[in-house]
Design a protein around this motif. Structure first.
Motif, PDB file in Angstrom:
ATOM      1  N   THR A   1       1.159  12.921  12.435  1.00 32.00           N
ATOM      2  CA  THR A   1       0.426  11.086  11.246  1.00 32.00           C
ATOM      3  C   THR A   1       1.080  11.263  10.052  1.00 32.00           C
ATOM      4  O   THR A   1       0.559  11.948   9.148  1.00 32.00           O
ATOM      5  N   ALA A   2       1.513  10.457  10.112  1.00 30.53           N
ATOM      6  CA  ALA A   2       2.262  10.118   8.642  1.00 30.53           C
ATOM      7  C   ALA A   2       0.769   9.945   7.549  1.00 30.53           C
ATOM      8  O   ALA A   2       0.688   8.724   6.509  1.00 30.53           O
ATOM      9  N   PHE A   3      -0.461  10.794   7.344  1.00 33.03           N
ATOM     10  CA  PHE A   3      -1.531  10.478   6.864  1.00 33.03           C
ATOM     11  C   PHE A   3      -1.250  10.295   5.179  1.00 33.03           C
ATOM     12  O   PHE A   3      -1.937   9.080   4.461  1.00 33.03           O
ATOM     13  N   PRO A   4      -0.174  11.544   4.608  1.00 38.62           N
ATOM     14  CA  PRO A   4      -0.117  10.933   3.182  1.00 38.62           C
ATOM     15  C   PRO A   4       0.858   9.976   2.782  1.00 38.62           C
ATOM     16  O   PRO A   4       1.616  10.186   1.780  1.00 38.62           O
ATOM     17  N   SER A   5       1.218   8.762   3.824  1.00 38.50           N
ATOM     18  CA  SER A   5       2.762   8.470   3.492  1.00 38.50           C
ATOM     19  C   SER A   5       1.600   7.181   2.668  1.00 38.50           C
ATOM     20  O   SER A   5       2.772   6.156   1.937  1.00 38.50           O
ATOM     21  N   GLY A   6       0.302   6.796   2.206  1.00 36.34           N
ATOM     22  CA  GLY A   6       0.028   5.897   1.594  1.00 36.34           C
ATOM     23  C   GLY A   6      -0.486   4.520   2.587  1.00 36.34           C
ATOM     24  O   GLY A   6      -1.007   3.924   2.108  1.00 36.34           O
ATOM     25  N   ARG A   7      -0.185   4.377   4.053  1.00 37.29           N
ATOM     26  CA  ARG A   7      -0.131   3.344   4.662  1.00 37.29           C
ATOM     27  C   ARG A   7      -0.869   3.530   5.302  1.00 37.29           C
ATOM     28  O   ARG A   7      -1.392   2.960   6.688  1.00 37.29           O
ATOM     29  N   PHE A   8      -1.719   4.916   6.294  1.00 38.72           N
ATOM     30  CA  PHE A   8      -2.456   4.931   6.543  1.00 38.72           C
ATOM     31  C   PHE A   8      -3.957   4.297   6.334  1.00 38.72           C
ATOM     32  O   PHE A   8      -4.258   5.420   5.155  1.00 38.72           O
ATOM     33  N   TYR A   9      -4.814   4.043   7.431  1.00 38.03           N
ATOM     34  CA  TYR A   9      -6.497   3.168   6.407  1.00 38.03           C
ATOM     35  C   TYR A   9      -7.060   3.967   8.083  1.00 38.03           C
ATOM     36  O   TYR A   9      -7.986   2.879   7.556  1.00 38.03           O
ATOM     37  N   GLY A  10      -7.205   4.495   8.362  1.00 35.23           N
ATOM     38  CA  GLY A  10      -8.079   5.137   9.461  1.00 35.23           C
ATOM     39  C   GLY A  10      -9.222   5.573   8.970  1.00 35.23           C
ATOM     40  O   GLY A  10     -10.396   5.309   9.376  1.00 35.23           O
ATOM     41  N   PHE A  11      -9.199   7.050   8.716  1.00 32.96           N
ATOM     42  CA  PHE A  11     -10.474   7.531   7.667  1.00 32.96           C
ATOM     43  C   PHE A  11      -9.842   7.933   6.872  1.00 32.96           C
ATOM     44  O   PHE A  11      -8.660   8.333   6.371  1.00 32.96           O
ATOM     45  N   VAL A  12     -11.295   8.930   5.866  1.00 36.29           N
ATOM     46  CA  VAL A  12     -10.597  10.166   5.086  1.00 36.29           C
ATOM     47  C   VAL A  12     -10.219  11.276   5.232  1.00 36.29           C
ATOM     48  O   VAL A  12     -11.238  11.758   6.021  1.00 36.29           O
TER      49      VAL A  12
END
Length: 118
Positions: free
Chosen positions: A67-78
């Motif tokens: 999952t592209a967590f570090p993309s700046g476009r991930f808004y799921g949870f911290v």
């Protein structure tokens, strides 16, 4: 170039490509756990491969399940985020491969742990 250096160079290349892909890649993972298990292979090989081949297999098989967590476009949870210095330091301490369980064994690691815990 020895096997360790070749594997590190492969890992570096995969990491740089992953980070460069973050602005364009879709955020959710494209593959399921079962698909990644199949890609990695559940059975151990008959003989060892080169370290670089192991890195390549891990990267190729795992990438669709990332999952592209570090993309700046991930808004799921911290879930955190790695700053460039933290990522580089993580690689460095992994290469050092120290154990800070006792102060005398690795004074450098113990000093950093003391400062961090203060």
């Amino acid at each position: 170039m020895d096997a360790r250096e070749a594997a590190l160079r492969q890992a570096y290349g995969h990491a740089v490509r992953w980070l460069a892909s973050l602005s364009d890649r879709r955020v959710p993972a494209r593959a399921s756990v079962d698909e990644i298990v199949r890609a990695l292979g559940a059975d151990l090989p008959d003989r060892p491969g080169t370290p670089a081949d192991v890195v390549d297999l891990l990267a190729a098989a795992s990438e669709p399940g990332l999952t592209a967590f570090p993309s700046g476009r991930f808004y799921g949870f911290v879930v955190g985020g790695g700053e460039p210095a933290a990522l580089a330091a993580d690689w460095l301490v992994s290469a050092w491969d120290q154990n800070c369980v006792m102060r005398a064994v690795s004074p450098a690691y113990t000093a950093v742990e003391d400062i961090a815990s203060a």
